[in-house]
Design a protein around this motif. Sequence first.
Motif, short mmCIF file in Angstrom:
data_model
loop_
_atom_site.label_atom_id
_atom_site.label_comp_id
_atom_site.label_asym_id
_atom_site.label_seq_id
_atom_site.Cartn_x
_atom_site.Cartn_y
_atom_site.Cartn_z
N ASP A 166 0.78 -1.13 -0.11
CA ASP A 166 0.11 -0.04 -0.07
C ASP A 166 0.73 1.30 0.09
N ARG A 167 2.05 1.12 0.28
CA ARG A 167 3.21 2.38 0.45
C ARG A 167 3.01 3.09 -0.87
N ALA A 168 3.21 2.30 -1.92
CA ALA A 168 3.25 2.81 -3.34
C ALA A 168 2.21 3.57 -3.80
N THR A 169 0.82 3.06 -3.48
CA THR A 169 -0.53 3.72 -3.64
C THR A 169 -0.75 4.96 -2.89
N ILE A 170 -0.37 4.98 -1.55
CA ILE A 170 -0.44 6.44 -0.70
C ILE A 170 0.56 7.19 -1.27
N THR A 211 8.74 -3.15 -5.43
CA THR A 211 8.60 -4.15 -6.59
C THR A 211 7.10 -3.94 -7.16
N GLU A 212 7.17 -3.58 -8.51
CA GLU A 212 5.97 -3.69 -9.26
C GLU A 212 6.10 -4.57 -10.53
N GLU A 213 5.06 -4.82 -10.74
CA GLU A 213 4.60 -5.65 -12.11
C GLU A 213 4.71 -4.43 -13.17
N VAL A 214 5.52 -4.65 -14.10
CA VAL A 214 5.38 -3.95 -15.35
C VAL A 214 5.86 -4.75 -16.61
N ASP A 215 4.79 -4.77 -17.59
CA ASP A 215 4.83 -5.85 -18.69
C ASP A 215 5.05 -7.35 -18.33
N GLY A 216 4.22 -7.68 -17.24
CA GLY A 216 4.51 -8.83 -16.88
C GLY A 216 5.74 -9.32 -16.05
N LYS A 217 6.61 -8.35 -15.88
CA LYS A 217 7.83 -8.54 -15.18
C LYS A 217 7.90 -7.77 -13.84
N ASP A 218 8.59 -8.21 -12.68
CA ASP A 218 8.80 -7.71 -11.50
C ASP A 218 9.91 -6.87 -11.66
N LYS A 220 11.95 -3.26 -9.93
CA LYS A 220 12.36 -2.61 -8.74
C LYS A 220 11.97 -1.06 -8.99
N VAL A 221 11.12 -0.26 -8.51
CA VAL A 221 10.71 1.18 -8.37
C VAL A 221 11.14 1.98 -7.26
N SER A 222 11.68 3.28 -7.43
CA SER A 222 12.22 3.90 -6.58
C SER A 222 11.05 5.06 -6.28
N PHE A 223 10.82 5.34 -5.07
CA PHE A 223 9.72 6.57 -4.66
C PHE A 223 10.54 7.46 -3.97
N GLU A 224 10.75 8.78 -4.71
CA GLU A 224 11.44 9.81 -3.75
C GLU A 224 10.92 11.01 -4.40
#
Length: 301
Positions: A166-170, A211-218, A220-224
């Motif tokens: 839920d962190r990414a959503t918030i 970690t998010e799914e992009v085009d069927g692959k996991d 790693k996304v940075s939020f800052e």
Amino acid sequence: MVAYGTSFRPCSAGRINNREIISKGIRHHTCIIIFMITQETENLLDWISNDRVIEILQHRLGDIFERLNERGEAKGEATLDIILAFALGKTFEEIVEDNKAVSLTKSLQNNIGYIHQDVLGAVNGWVSTGASGGDYDIRGESPLDDIDKSVYGEVKMRYNTIRGKDRATIWRELERAVRRNGGKKESIGYLIEIVPAKSQPYDIVWKFNATEEVDGKDVKVSFEADYIHRMDGTTAYHVVTGDENAIFNFLRALPKFLFMAFPKINKNEKETLEIIENFIESSMARTLAPKSLYAEKSRES
């Protein structure tokens, strides 16, 4: 707050207050006094009215307390009961009582975050969006010179309340709120953690990897971003109210507010207030930052 009632006394009982309406009983020569008592209780806090806090508590806790006496015996579990008896040296009856307390605690914990959200949102110049407010929980303008932007906040009871997914959503919701309201030059988003991981004040950039799914692959996304921050509860109450001791004053007054909001729940007001007074300072010291990050600066100004 107004209370209504009726009293009976002899007609010769001296001067009648001008708030009373009098009707003479002919047969018994008595005065039937229908009176209205206006309870002019002084506000317990400078930045929010008693009535508003009482309204919030009744809204968030009323249903829970109403079900309090309706609860049957809390269901335990044999394996857990045995382990608790072994670990704590308690009797079965004591474990049953503990289970009831745990059940009540879980119900209360789900609403405590909303109480803080509603209290902060009720301060002059601030708004709470309720239980389903969309991109943020509260918004407003801080009276502190250090916070010169519109604030959009997500209020959580504890630092570890948010599940990982839920962190990414918030974060994205707060980022969207800032972007839609003048961008980072005019607005800032906050994750407000009433109880911090450590008893220290902070106002820091909220950054993490997910970690998010992009085009069927996991992936790693940075939020800052420099306009999305985390803030502890002591600092947040200061930012919203302008009172560096606001959260402590609120919690010290909370027992009295509870007795005003729910007079039938606990009949032992004096004894209960004394019990709470004996532990409230140590409880706050154990769970909250001891001072706001901006306390020294506000005193200097």
